[in-house]
Design an enzyme around this catalytic site. Structure first.
Site, mmCIF file in Angstrom:
data_model
loop_
_atom_site.group_PDB
_atom_site.id
_atom_site.type_symbol
_atom_site.label_atom_id
_atom_site.label_comp_id
_atom_site.label_asym_id
_atom_site.label_seq_id
_atom_site.Cartn_x
_atom_site.Cartn_y
_atom_site.Cartn_z
ATOM 1 N N HIS B 99 0.843 -1.203 0.000
ATOM 2 C CA HIS B 99 0.000 0.000 0.000
ATOM 3 C C HIS B 99 0.873 1.246 0.000
ATOM 4 O O HIS B 99 1.769 1.401 0.838
ATOM 5 C CB HIS B 99 -0.929 -0.006 1.214
ATOM 6 C CG HIS B 99 -2.037 -1.015 1.080
ATOM 7 N ND1 HIS B 99 -2.577 -1.691 2.144
ATOM 8 C CD2 HIS B 99 -2.694 -1.454 -0.029
ATOM 9 C CE1 HIS B 99 -3.528 -2.507 1.706
ATOM 10 N NE2 HIS B 99 -3.614 -2.389 0.388
ATOM 11 N N GLU B 102 1.831 3.658 3.059
ATOM 12 C CA GLU B 102 2.360 3.037 4.275
ATOM 13 C C GLU B 102 3.887 3.019 4.219
ATOM 14 O O GLU B 102 4.519 1.984 4.055
ATOM 15 C CB GLU B 102 1.743 1.643 4.425
ATOM 16 C CG GLU B 102 0.219 1.742 4.557
ATOM 17 C CD GLU B 102 -0.528 0.407 4.454
ATOM 18 O OE1 GLU B 102 0.130 -0.647 4.452
ATOM 19 O OE2 GLU B 102 -1.764 0.440 4.378
ATOM 20 N N HIS B 224 2.596 -3.850 6.776
ATOM 21 C CA HIS B 224 1.638 -2.774 6.475
ATOM 22 C C HIS B 224 1.642 -1.823 7.669
ATOM 23 O O HIS B 224 2.298 -2.069 8.670
ATOM 24 C CB HIS B 224 0.230 -3.356 6.296
ATOM 25 C CG HIS B 224 0.037 -4.110 5.007
ATOM 26 N ND1 HIS B 224 -0.676 -3.599 3.956
ATOM 27 C CD2 HIS B 224 0.474 -5.335 4.609
ATOM 28 C CE1 HIS B 224 -0.677 -4.476 2.960
ATOM 29 N NE2 HIS B 224 0.016 -5.540 3.323
ATOM 30 N N GLU B 297 0.732 -5.162 10.975
ATOM 31 C CA GLU B 297 0.346 -3.754 10.891
ATOM 32 C C GLU B 297 1.202 -2.998 11.897
ATOM 33 O O GLU B 297 1.070 -3.183 13.107
ATOM 34 C CB GLU B 297 -1.142 -3.578 11.223
ATOM 35 C CG GLU B 297 -2.098 -4.289 10.259
ATOM 36 C CD GLU B 297 -2.328 -3.513 8.961
ATOM 37 O OE1 GLU B 297 -1.776 -2.400 8.820
ATOM 38 O OE2 GLU B 297 -3.059 -4.033 8.092
#
Lengths: 149, 340
Positions: B99, B102, B224, B297
């Site tokens: 992404h 990020e 991420h 994450e």
């Protein structure tokens, strides 16, 4: 000799333009910008089933085919990416099914808390959420705008 | 006179090539390179990966695994002893930057590569892991989107596919084939979770697919941000994945190792505990190879500061994630010994 070099130069520039230029002709179905739309125009668009992605004070961004625009006699231009404004919102939900409904709609979920999500969403999605009975609060009209200092 | 004219034309040609090169760089240009502050840009990652490999030729090798939709190179760095040979060693893969916005998820795997190479020979644990495993790091899967996030729109998420309708981008982490098109992905081309026209429609996911099929990792982490979570399959369903007990234990073990560094908590959970999402990297890999794989994450915990993690947190985020990455490599090696 110079003639051939000039031909090569022309080909280089033409190739570069062909590869790099974004499309300027609107596709059959795609994003269109309508400037200075009044409430009647918005209503006509809604009634004809045109998706209104973004509703700003001075323009609308719709996702539609050119035939629909012609049928409504509305002048629309190709939209630029910078016109695609999304809202930063906090949406309330009561259970996991509701949360999934928010996600499946297509909003850009940033953070999930116990009963709220922080997300980035087009007006189109917010309108759908409202119709589905969700409540939300807009935190920022333009999610991409820099933070106020 | 004739030579002057030819010289002038050659000069024009050179200028044209420079212009074309500058435009392909999408916001860069020789005089005004994209700048992400202390975060790495696409060009910086490329340069530094190659510099690392050049500085450690015995244990590092950079290879091209594919091209992005706009034609940028997708690089992997292999870290292992006898690096030029294809040995029958356990492969572990770290992916970053699916992404665009990020940025920390690019820097963490890059810093992992740097750390492994710089500490090889000085740190016995790292030397052993590098000697015994084949560690592959792809720090930037989505270079076009990342570049666009640096130069045009900080919060851009997708790649830069021209969808042909005035919209751009496919969410690469909804474009893998396993359960493609299911919940948590969108068919709207303008949506940030647009899954693409077909499974593996994007050259970036095709490159990752082919790379993973070739090297068949025993474990993988895809970085991420944000939320501080360690997610394991499945994401497309609430049903537990086969071998959930192992996945959960590994996630908990990694969370424990992260916490001891800076007392920062990452929550281990099944990916679908957050919400259902289909077509992501780890679901596909787990379905394809059955290898334990995780989405981490990274920092921060909440939407403020969200994707715009302050530069001062790059180093601590890497530091706390390092022991978890080393743990997973070591676990994969131990598993291989049991299987062999």
């Amino acid at each position: 000799m110079e003639k051939y070099l000039l031909i090569i130069l022309g080909m280089v520039v033409l190739t570069a333009c062909h590869q790099q230029q974004p499309p300027t002709t609107p596709a059959a179905v795609g994003l269109r910008k309508i400037s200075a739309a009044d409430s009647q125009t918005v209503e006509r668009l809604r009634q004809s089933g045109v998706k209104i992605l973004v509703q700003q004070a001075d323009y609308l961004i719709v996702y539609s085919d050119s035939a629909a625009m012609q049928a409504l006699a509305i002048n629309a231009q190709p939209a630029a990416e910078k016109d695609l404004v999304q809202r930063l919102v906090r949406i309330h939900f009561t259970d996991k099914m509701q949360l999934q409904k928010i996600v499946d709609l297509g909003v850009d979920v940033w953070e999930v808390e116990a009963d709220t999500v922080t997300a980035r969403a087009y007006d189109l999605y917010l309108e759908q959420l409202k119709q589905d009975g969700f409540s939300y609060r807009i935190l920022k009209m333009d999610a991409s705008a820099p933070e106020d200092k | 006179m004739k030579y002057i004219r030819i010289g002038r034309t050659l000069g024009l040609l050179a200028i044209a090539f420079l212009l074309v090169g500058g435009r392909c760089d999408n916001g860069g240009g020789p005089g005004n390179p994209p700048n992400a502050g202390l975060y790495h840009t696409y060009a910086e990652i490329n340069d530094e990966l190659h510099q690392l490999a050049a500085a450690h030729p015995q244990i590092a090798q950079v290879s091209l695994i594919g091209k992005s939709v706009e034609g940028r190179d997708l690089w992997a760095i292999k870290i292992s002893d006898n690096v030029t040979q294809a040995e029958a060693e356990t492969a572990v893969v770290f992916l970053g930057g699916h992404h665009a916005r990020e940025w920390i998820a690019v820097d963490v795997p890059f810093l992992l590569a740097k750390h492994l190479l710089n500490r090889y020979g000085a740190d016995t644990a790292i030397t052993r892991l590098v000697n015994q495993a084949e560690i592959w790091i792809v720090p930037l899967v989505n270079p076009d989107g990342h570049q666009y996030s640096v130069t045009n729109d900080r919060l851009w998420r997708k790649n830069r596919r021209n969808n042909g309708d005035g919209t751009f981008g496919v969410d690469l982490n909804r474009n893998y084939s396993f359960q493609w098109g299911g919940p948590g992905s969108s068919r709207d081309t303008f949506s940030d979770i647009y899954r693409g026209a077909a499974p593996f429609s994007e050259p970036e996911t095709q490159a990752v697919r082919d790379f993973l099929r070739q090297h068949r990792p025993r474990s993988l982490i895809s970085y991420h941000n944000f939320s501080q979570l360690i997610l394991y399959p499945w994401g497309f369903t609430n049903a537990p994945a086969p071998g959930e007990f192992l996945l959960q234990n590994l996630a908990v073990a990694m969370a424990d190792r992260i916490r001891v560094v800076h007392n920062v908590s990452y929550t281990p959970e099944q990916s679908s505990d957050l919400y259902l999402a289909s077509g992501d990297t780890i679901d596909w890999l787990y379905a394809e190879l059955g290898a334990p794989c995780f989405t981490i994450e990274l920092r921060p915990r909440s939407a403020s500061p969200g994707f715009e993690l302050p530069e001062s947190e790059i180093t601590p985020t890497f530091e706390e994630n390092l022991p978890a990455a080393l743990y997973l490599i070591d676990w994969a090696l131990q598993l291989s010994k049991v299987i062999l």
